[in-house]
Design a protein around this motif. Structure first.
Motif, mmCIF file in Angstrom:
data_model
loop_
_atom_site.group_PDB
_atom_site.id
_atom_site.type_symbol
_atom_site.label_atom_id
_atom_site.label_comp_id
_atom_site.label_asym_id
_atom_site.label_seq_id
_atom_site.Cartn_x
_atom_site.Cartn_y
_atom_site.Cartn_z
ATOM 1 N N ILE A 1 0.830 -1.201 0.000
ATOM 2 C CA ILE A 1 0.000 0.000 0.000
ATOM 3 C C ILE A 1 0.867 1.255 0.000
ATOM 4 C CG2 ILE A 1 -1.636 1.333 1.404
ATOM 5 C CD1 ILE A 1 -3.057 -1.262 2.060
ATOM 6 N N LYS B 1 0.539 4.266 -2.658
ATOM 7 C CA LYS B 1 0.380 5.653 -2.229
ATOM 8 C C LYS B 1 1.430 6.541 -2.884
ATOM 9 C CE LYS B 1 -0.056 6.451 2.133
ATOM 10 N NZ LYS B 1 0.288 6.369 3.574
ATOM 11 N N PRO C 1 -2.928 9.439 -0.972
ATOM 12 C CA PRO C 1 -4.223 8.899 -0.538
ATOM 13 C C PRO C 1 -4.419 9.038 0.967
ATOM 14 C CG PRO C 1 -3.172 7.398 -2.075
ATOM 15 C CD PRO C 1 -2.160 8.457 -1.762
ATOM 16 N N LEU D 1 -8.865 4.777 3.177
ATOM 17 C CA LEU D 1 -8.718 3.359 2.896
ATOM 18 C C LEU D 1 -10.010 2.670 3.317
ATOM 19 C CD1 LEU D 1 -6.924 1.041 1.898
ATOM 20 C CD2 LEU D 1 -5.979 0.858 4.223
ATOM 21 N N PHE E 1 -0.946 2.189 8.009
ATOM 22 C CA PHE E 1 -1.024 2.470 6.574
ATOM 23 C C PHE E 1 -0.880 3.956 6.263
ATOM 24 C CE2 PHE E 1 -3.548 -1.617 6.523
ATOM 25 C CZ PHE E 1 -2.580 -2.342 5.846
ATOM 26 N N VAL F 1 -3.013 6.577 6.756
ATOM 27 C CA VAL F 1 -4.166 7.239 6.153
ATOM 28 C C VAL F 1 -4.947 7.986 7.232
ATOM 29 C CG1 VAL F 1 -4.402 5.650 4.218
ATOM 30 C CG2 VAL F 1 -5.570 5.137 6.371
ATOM 31 N N LEU G 1 -9.749 5.254 7.965
ATOM 32 C CA LEU G 1 -9.892 3.872 7.527
ATOM 33 C C LEU G 1 -11.317 3.432 7.851
ATOM 34 C CD1 LEU G 1 -7.406 0.971 7.718
ATOM 35 C CD2 LEU G 1 -9.700 0.613 8.646
ATOM 36 N N LEU H 1 -8.467 2.482 -2.189
ATOM 37 C CA LEU H 1 -7.509 3.471 -1.692
ATOM 38 C C LEU H 1 -7.753 4.757 -2.466
ATOM 39 C CD1 LEU H 1 -4.932 3.965 0.100
ATOM 40 C CD2 LEU H 1 -3.585 3.303 -1.903
ATOM 41 N N SER H 2 -7.988 5.864 -1.756
ATOM 42 C CA SER H 2 -8.356 7.087 -2.465
ATOM 43 C C SER H 2 -7.936 8.336 -1.702
ATOM 44 C CB SER H 2 -9.871 7.128 -2.705
ATOM 45 O OG SER H 2 -10.562 7.188 -1.466
#
Length: 341
Positions: A180, A184, A195, A198, A239, A241, A244, A273-274
């Motif tokens: 990931i 990213k 990103p 998630l 991760f 982010v 999540l 994933l954005s």
């Protein structure tokens, strides 16, 4: 005693006996936990004043290019050009209506049962609950499926991958955090945005909680009294982010009268994933938005109304309305991963 023949006879004599009265302190309703719903947790709602209109898109190629030039002596450089174009949204109105039999309600109200006996309260909650289900189903069909995004990857059991393949997270040889992180970095290099969202299918989340590569990173943070555990917050930190989300909402996908077919609304074996904004912004890109129109002009995006039925029917109705358009507004700000487990 109330439940003895003499006790019942005494209540009948006093005129207070009510047979078959619903329990006053419980009822069975399969409403879901509000935290299960995911649509609005991933892409923010953008309120709009018109049912359909245009929005501007400025090309990243021009925005991210170095347009500065050396000024020539006694002259000037050519003006920089930032291209723009428009796209449209179109909010369609969805409706749900539930009826109330006023004659039947007379009996129920005189029994002085539980608060849930109020039919308007029960119908209102049911409509709001199903509005969440409807939104999640629209979101899953629009954004959380194969073919929704140009950048799509497929999980495989083999440790030899090529193209847009990755080792399934259910395979002990996989390294979810490294994978990931690589995705990213690729998105950041392409768009300038890292990103921050998630969204995990239920099975993907369960697999990650027990993945050896993740357990190794958290096991030393626990004690006998408070053992280390892998939660959504822990995974979000690992991760890197901001948010999540685990797609836990369910729906019965069987038609009326058929046997129940309970399923997760979002694909439990996939993840998304954005990059998305927390609120609409004209100077910030977002993979998607949920355009919401207040069709009655009162600022309510989910108005719930009550009105009487036709004369002689002794009925009334509770109605819910909503108008949404879930739009992919930046295709390069999301990556979809199917068959992750």
């Amino acid at each position: 005693m109330r439940n003895t023949p003499s006790g019942i006879s005494a209540e009948i004599a006093k005129g207070v006996f009510r047979p078959h009265t619903a329990l006053t302190n419980m009822a069975l309703s399969y409403y879901q936990n509000a935290a299960n719903y995911f649509a609005r947790a991933i892409f923010s709602i953008c309120p709009v004043g018109l049912s359909s209109d245009n929005y501007y898109i400025f090309d990243k190629e021009d925005l991210l290019r170095d347009n500065w030039q050396r000024k020539p002596a006694y002259g000037k450089v050519a003006p920089a050009v930032v291209s723009e174009h428009t796209d449209t949204y179109n909010c369609q109105v969805d409706q749900m209506i539930m009826g109330i039999d006023q004659i039947r309600q007379t009996d129920l109200q005189r029994r002085m049962g539980p608060a849930i006996r109020d039919p308007k309260q029960q119908r209102t909650r049911t409509i709001a609950e199903q509005a969440n289900i409807h939104q999640d189903m629209l979101f899953a069909d629009k954004f959380f499926k194969a073919g929704a995004w140009n950048d799509e990857y497929s999980g495989v059991d083999s440790t030899t991958v090529s193209g847009k393949q990755f080792i399934k997270f259910s395979n002990g040889n996989s390294d979810p955090i490294k994978f990931i992180d690589e995705r990213k970095t690729a998105m950041h290099e392409s768009t300038g945005r890292t990103p921050n969202r998630l969204a995990l299918g239920a099975n993907v989340f369960n697999e990650l909680k027990n993945h050896q590569a993740i357990l190794e990173r958290v096991k030393y943070g626990g004690t006998t009294a408070n053992p280390a555990s892998v939660t959504e917050n822990v995974l979000a930190e690992l991760f890197g982010v901001e948010k999540l989300v685990v797609l836990r909402s369910i729906a019965n996908k069987a038609a009326m009268g058929a046997d129940a077919d309970m399923q997760f609304i979002g694909d439990p074996d996939a993840f998304l994933l954005s990059y998305a904004t927390n609120s609409p912004a004209i100077d910030e890109p977002s993979a998607g938005y949920i355009f919401a129109w207040d069709m009655l002009g009162n600022g309510q995006i989910l108005p719930i109304l009550n009105y009487l039925g036709e004369n002689g029917t002794h009925s009334e109705y509770v109605e819910g309305l909503m108008a949404f358009d879930m739009r992919k507004t930046a295709d390069d700000l999301a990556m979809f991963f199917k068959d992750a487990v």
